[in-house]
Scaffold this active site. Structure first.
Site, PDB file in Angstrom:
ATOM      1  N   SER A 272       5.412  -6.885   3.444  1.00  0.00           N
ATOM      2  CA  SER A 272       5.968  -7.209   4.759  1.00  0.00           C
ATOM      3  C   SER A 272       6.756  -8.528   4.705  1.00  0.00           C
ATOM      4  O   SER A 272       6.506  -9.379   3.838  1.00  0.00           O
ATOM      5  CB  SER A 272       4.838  -7.301   5.782  1.00  0.00           C
TER       6      SER A 272
ATOM      7  N   CYS B 256       9.537   1.917   3.392  1.00  0.00           N
ATOM      8  CA  CYS B 256      10.449   0.823   3.748  1.00  0.00           C
ATOM      9  C   CYS B 256      11.860   1.335   3.937  1.00  0.00           C
ATOM     10  O   CYS B 256      12.703   0.649   4.489  1.00  0.00           O
ATOM     11  CB  CYS B 256      10.432  -0.246   2.668  1.00  0.00           C
TER      12      CYS B 256
ATOM     13  N   LYS C  43      -1.096  -7.420  -9.056  1.00  0.00           N
ATOM     14  CA  LYS C  43      -2.067  -7.492  -7.947  1.00  0.00           C
ATOM     15  C   LYS C  43      -1.672  -6.396  -6.964  1.00  0.00           C
ATOM     16  O   LYS C  43      -0.802  -6.581  -6.111  1.00  0.00           O
ATOM     17  CB  LYS C  43      -1.976  -8.892  -7.304  1.00  0.00           C
TER      18      LYS C  43
ATOM     19  N   GLU D 149      -4.963  -3.797  -1.926  1.00  0.00           N
ATOM     20  CA  GLU D 149      -6.412  -3.548  -1.923  1.00  0.00           C
ATOM     21  C   GLU D 149      -6.770  -2.336  -1.062  1.00  0.00           C
ATOM     22  O   GLU D 149      -7.906  -1.890  -1.045  1.00  0.00           O
ATOM     23  CB  GLU D 149      -7.163  -4.805  -1.443  1.00  0.00           C
ATOM     24  N   ARG D 150      -5.744  -1.776  -0.344  1.00  0.00           N
ATOM     25  CA  ARG D 150      -6.057  -0.641   0.533  1.00  0.00           C
ATOM     26  C   ARG D 150      -6.093   0.678  -0.226  1.00  0.00           C
ATOM     27  O   ARG D 150      -6.809   1.591   0.154  1.00  0.00           O
ATOM     28  CB  ARG D 150      -5.031  -0.565   1.662  1.00  0.00           C
TER      29      ARG D 150
ATOM     30  N   GLU E 200       9.545  -3.648  13.087  1.00  0.00           N
ATOM     31  CA  GLU E 200       9.225  -2.558  12.162  1.00  0.00           C
ATOM     32  C   GLU E 200       7.902  -1.940  12.624  1.00  0.00           C
ATOM     33  O   GLU E 200       6.861  -2.611  12.591  1.00  0.00           O
ATOM     34  CB  GLU E 200       9.076  -3.113  10.740  1.00  0.00           C
TER      35      GLU E 200
ATOM     36  N   PHE F 217       0.822  -1.221   0.000  1.00  0.00           N
ATOM     37  CA  PHE F 217       0.000   0.000   0.000  1.00  0.00           C
ATOM     38  C   PHE F 217       0.847   1.258   0.000  1.00  0.00           C
ATOM     39  O   PHE F 217       0.387   2.325  -0.404  1.00  0.00           O
ATOM     40  CB  PHE F 217      -0.926   0.008   1.240  1.00  0.00           C
TER      41      PHE F 217
HETATM   42  P1  NAD Z   1       1.585  -6.535   3.171  1.00  0.00           P
HETATM   43  O1  NAD Z   1       2.612  -7.594   3.259  1.00  0.00           O
HETATM   44  O2  NAD Z   1       0.480  -6.509   4.164  1.00  0.00           O
HETATM   45  O3  NAD Z   1       0.881  -6.558   1.734  1.00  0.00           O
HETATM   46  C1  NAD Z   1       1.639  -6.596   0.546  1.00  0.00           C
HETATM   47  C2  NAD Z   1       0.824  -7.314  -0.531  1.00  0.00           C
HETATM   48  O4  NAD Z   1       0.597  -8.666  -0.100  1.00  0.00           O
HETATM   49  C3  NAD Z   1      -0.541  -6.692  -0.789  1.00  0.00           C
HETATM   50  O5  NAD Z   1      -0.783  -6.706  -2.179  1.00  0.00           O
HETATM   51  C4  NAD Z   1      -1.491  -7.617  -0.044  1.00  0.00           C
HETATM   52  O6  NAD Z   1      -2.764  -7.682  -0.633  1.00  0.00           O
HETATM   53  C5  NAD Z   1      -0.800  -8.962  -0.134  1.00  0.00           C
HETATM   54  N1  NAD Z   1      -1.113  -9.819   1.009  1.00  0.00           N
HETATM   55  C6  NAD Z   1      -1.459  -9.421   2.259  1.00  0.00           C
HETATM   56  N2  NAD Z   1      -1.676 -10.498   3.040  1.00  0.00           N
HETATM   57  C7  NAD Z   1      -1.455 -11.594   2.278  1.00  0.00           C
HETATM   58  C8  NAD Z   1      -1.507 -13.000   2.526  1.00  0.00           C
HETATM   59  N3  NAD Z   1      -1.832 -13.481   3.729  1.00  0.00           N
HETATM   60  N4  NAD Z   1      -1.203 -13.837   1.526  1.00  0.00           N
HETATM   61  C9  NAD Z   1      -0.865 -13.353   0.319  1.00  0.00           C
HETATM   62  N5  NAD Z   1      -0.810 -12.033   0.022  1.00  0.00           N
HETATM   63  C10 NAD Z   1      -1.093 -11.163   0.985  1.00  0.00           C
HETATM   64  O7  NAD Z   1       2.390  -5.145   3.191  1.00  0.00           O
HETATM   65  P2  NAD Z   1       1.803  -3.676   3.260  1.00  0.00           P
HETATM   66  O8  NAD Z   1       1.280  -3.418   4.630  1.00  0.00           O
HETATM   67  O9  NAD Z   1       0.920  -3.420   2.093  1.00  0.00           O
HETATM   68  O10 NAD Z   1       3.135  -2.818   3.017  1.00  0.00           O
HETATM   69  C11 NAD Z   1       3.998  -2.459   4.060  1.00  0.00           C
HETATM   70  C12 NAD Z   1       5.166  -3.416   4.162  1.00  0.00           C
HETATM   71  O11 NAD Z   1       5.842  -3.463   2.921  1.00  0.00           O
HETATM   72  C13 NAD Z   1       6.213  -2.965   5.171  1.00  0.00           C
HETATM   73  O12 NAD Z   1       6.682  -4.094   5.847  1.00  0.00           O
HETATM   74  C14 NAD Z   1       7.303  -2.362   4.308  1.00  0.00           C
HETATM   75  O13 NAD Z   1       8.590  -2.371   4.874  1.00  0.00           O
HETATM   76  C15 NAD Z   1       7.232  -3.256   3.119  1.00  0.00           C
HETATM   77  N6  NAD Z   1       7.824  -2.624   1.950  1.00  0.00           N
HETATM   78  C16 NAD Z   1       9.046  -3.073   1.551  1.00  0.00           C
HETATM   79  C17 NAD Z   1       9.660  -2.481   0.472  1.00  0.00           C
HETATM   80  C18 NAD Z   1      11.009  -2.961   0.017  1.00  0.00           C
HETATM   81  O14 NAD Z   1      11.418  -2.561  -1.038  1.00  0.00           O
HETATM   82  N7  NAD Z   1      11.700  -3.792   0.768  1.00  0.00           N
HETATM   83  C19 NAD Z   1       9.027  -1.452  -0.227  1.00  0.00           C
HETATM   84  C20 NAD Z   1       7.775  -1.036   0.198  1.00  0.00           C
HETATM   85  C21 NAD Z   1       7.178  -1.644   1.292  1.00  0.00           C
END
Ligand code: NAD
Length: 498
Positions: free
Chosen positions: A225, A280, A172, A175-176, A382, A148
């Site tokens: 994450s 991140c 994909k 969704e937020r 984090e 998101f």
């Molecule tokens: P998230 O892991 O909750 O969601 C990321 C994606 O995974 C979304 O598209 C979501 O729909 C999907 N998802 C969520 N739950 C799932 C499940 N149980 N099974 C399969 N798919 C699922 O992350 P977020 O809250 O959207 O983003 C924040 C996180 O992303 C933080 O931890 C941040 O550090 C990380 N991030 C990392 C980078 C990097 O380059 N390392 C860049 C941006 C964000």
């Protein structure tokens, strides 16, 4: 209420799955609904991408790049509309939203160089009348799953490059905050991309699992994450897919006693509190080498944190907007409670912030902790919010040991005037992206982005040269045209030039 649809084979469709609410985090109100794909809807997108692949892989790279040139122009023309959509659903300020879009456009610019980046290697005369070349070929149908916090930039890390390399892509998004991501994909259609080369399918775990399990999907790029990154990496690789999965972070800034303090304070303010800490690469730990620099830092930071301009992200001239959801707000406040309970010293407390006129928004004010120690959860985890922790150490070596012992290794930086200290830090720190007097060392698009340790699962970093390697397969061709009159007897020894 507006429904945010999928984009499948060039058409907008609601599919046959469930829906979810999309919130405006500045007001706490539901603003839209988003379609959540079920397996049947995801299969339509996979079928579409598969059907588009044979023609797209044969399209000359220069023609693919021309679509990207038009796309870049459209993105620039629509900057204001895209920034507003980002801000309305993510909550970040308009200026910050425009910034992420610009960094995303850099990746489109890199993709415009497709004919150059896809040039293979050629060697004449590797044996008698034998030439050899290596070719970079597309993989087929590939998919990206994005977080998101950068609804414009992170998808643009992935699909422009994947597509100019000749692949067909299924995105994909989170969704937020799905609207800006979809709007941008529609601009790529307008730029002349053939139907099916990019499909955007919204959803949650069900949609992601459909991508992981589909044999037609050959590679997965994930950013999000760490627990989900690990899940996607292990499930994807188990099925023989190429996976790069970028995860969470805890980024430390080291302040040496000789740091230019005023510049370091400005850098920390932006890097810790920009985007409400939901980056991140956000700096969430300041490691002060010596008490003197720690005390001076706190003295300068405190009034600036209290003076942060916080409000609805869609208003101009603000420093910080709200967190993305009520869940995120409560989680951040929970960490601040835990920091107090575990004995850290709370210098600035953002928990009770109320934004007048936006009382139901998901706001937390800038927060500063001092005397944080490595076993506290505000240090280990984090937080992904506007919380900066100060850890005091006695030497550069102790600062580096602290960072090297942390499970995450995304970004880090050092503030110093000492070249020797900076050199040691760059050489020995176990983190993927390092800044020297630069707080957010996010590589430009012609370098690649990626952390170490539990911040990245996979062998290649995202975008840039590593992105080209990830989205292509190398083929080596060895070719011989024997002279007409010649005839060679069978050779049973392994052929060599010796
Ligand atoms: P998230 O892991 O909750 O969601 C990321 C994606 O995974 C979304 O598209 C979501 O729909 C999907 N998802 C969520 N739950 C799932 C499940 N149980 N099974 C399969 N798919 C699922 O992350 P977020 O809250 O959207 O983003 C924040 C996180 O992303 C933080 O931890 C941040 O550090 C990380 N991030 C990392 C980078 C990097 O380059 N390392 C860049 C941006 C964000």
């Amino acid at each position: 209420m507006t429904l945010v649809n999928h984009l499948i084979h060039g058409e907008m469709t609601a599919g046959t799955g469930r829906t979810a609410d999309v919130f405006n985090p500045s007001t706490g109100q539901v603003s839209k609904q988003v379609a959540l794909a079920d397996r049947a809807t995801m299969q339509q997108a996979i079928d579409s991408a598969k059907s588009a692949f044979p023609a797209w892989r044969k399209t000359p790279p220069a023609k693919r790049a021309q679509v990207m040139f038009r796309f870049k122009q459209l993105l620039e023309d629509h900057e204001a509309a895209i920034s507003k959509l980002i801000s309305e659903e993510h909550g970040k300020t308009l200026e910050d939203a425009a910034g992420e879009l610009k960094r995303g456009i850099e990746n489109v610019e890199f993709a415009c160089g497709a004919p150059q980046i896809l040039k293979g290697e050629y060697s004449r005369n590797v044996g008698p009348n034998i030439d050899a070349w290596s070719d970079l070929q597309p993989i087929g149908v590939v998919a990206g799953i994005t977080p998101f916090n950068f609804p414009a930039m992170v998808p643009l890390w992935m699909y422009p490059l994947a597509i100019v390399c000749g692949n067909c892509f299924i995105l994909k998004p989170s969704e937020r905050d799905p609207s800006s991501t979809l709007y941008i994909a529609q601009l790529l259609q307008e730029a002349g991309l053939p139907k099916g080369v990019l499909n955007v399918v919204h959803g949650d775990k069900e949609a992601v699992d459909a991508l992981i399990e589909a044999p037609e999907v050959k590679a997965l790029s994930f950013v999000g994450s760490t627990p989900i990154a690990e899940y996607i990496y292990s499930e994807g690789t188990k099925r023989g897919k190429r996976v790069q999965a970028l995860g969470g972070a805890k980024n430390h800034a080291v302040l040496m006693p000789d740091a230019d303090l005023d510049n370091a304070v400005s850098a920390l303010m932006g890097a810790a509190y920009g985007s409400c800490g939901e980056r991140c690469m956000a700096i969430s730990v300041a490691v002060c080498v010596g008490d003197q620099i720690a005390d001076a830092l706190i003295e300068k930071l405190t009034p600036q944190i209290k003076a942060l301009k916080i409000g609805a992200g869609t208003n101009c001239g603000l420093d910080m907007g709200p967190l993305v959801t009520a869940v995120a707000r409560d989680k951040v406040k929970g960490y601040i409670d835990a920091g107090v309970a575990q004995g850290a010293s709370l210098v600035v407390d953002g928990r009770d912030l109320v934004v007048s006129g936006n009382e139901n928004g998901y706001f937390v004010g800038g927060t500063l902790f001092d005397r944080v120690t490595p076993e506290m959860t505000i240090y280990t985890d984090e937080i992904f919010g506007p919380v900066l922790c100060i850890v005091r150490v006695g030497s550069l070596e102790a600062a580096m040991q602290l960072i090297n012992d942390h499970e995450y290794g995304n970004g880090t930086c050092i503030f110093t005037r000492d070249g020797e200290a900076a050199h040691l830090f760059c050489d020995e720190i176990e983190v993927g992206m390092v800044g020297v007097n630069v707080p957010l060392p996010v590589p430009v698009s012609y370098h690649s982005f990626g952390g170490w340790k539990r911040s990245l699962f996979g062998d290649l970093h995202a975008y840039g040269p590593d992105g080209v390697r990830f989205y292509t397969r190398k083929k080596a061709v060895t070719q011989r045209w024997p002279q007409r009159a010649s005839h060679e007897a069978a050779q049973f020894a392994f052929p060599s030039n010796n």
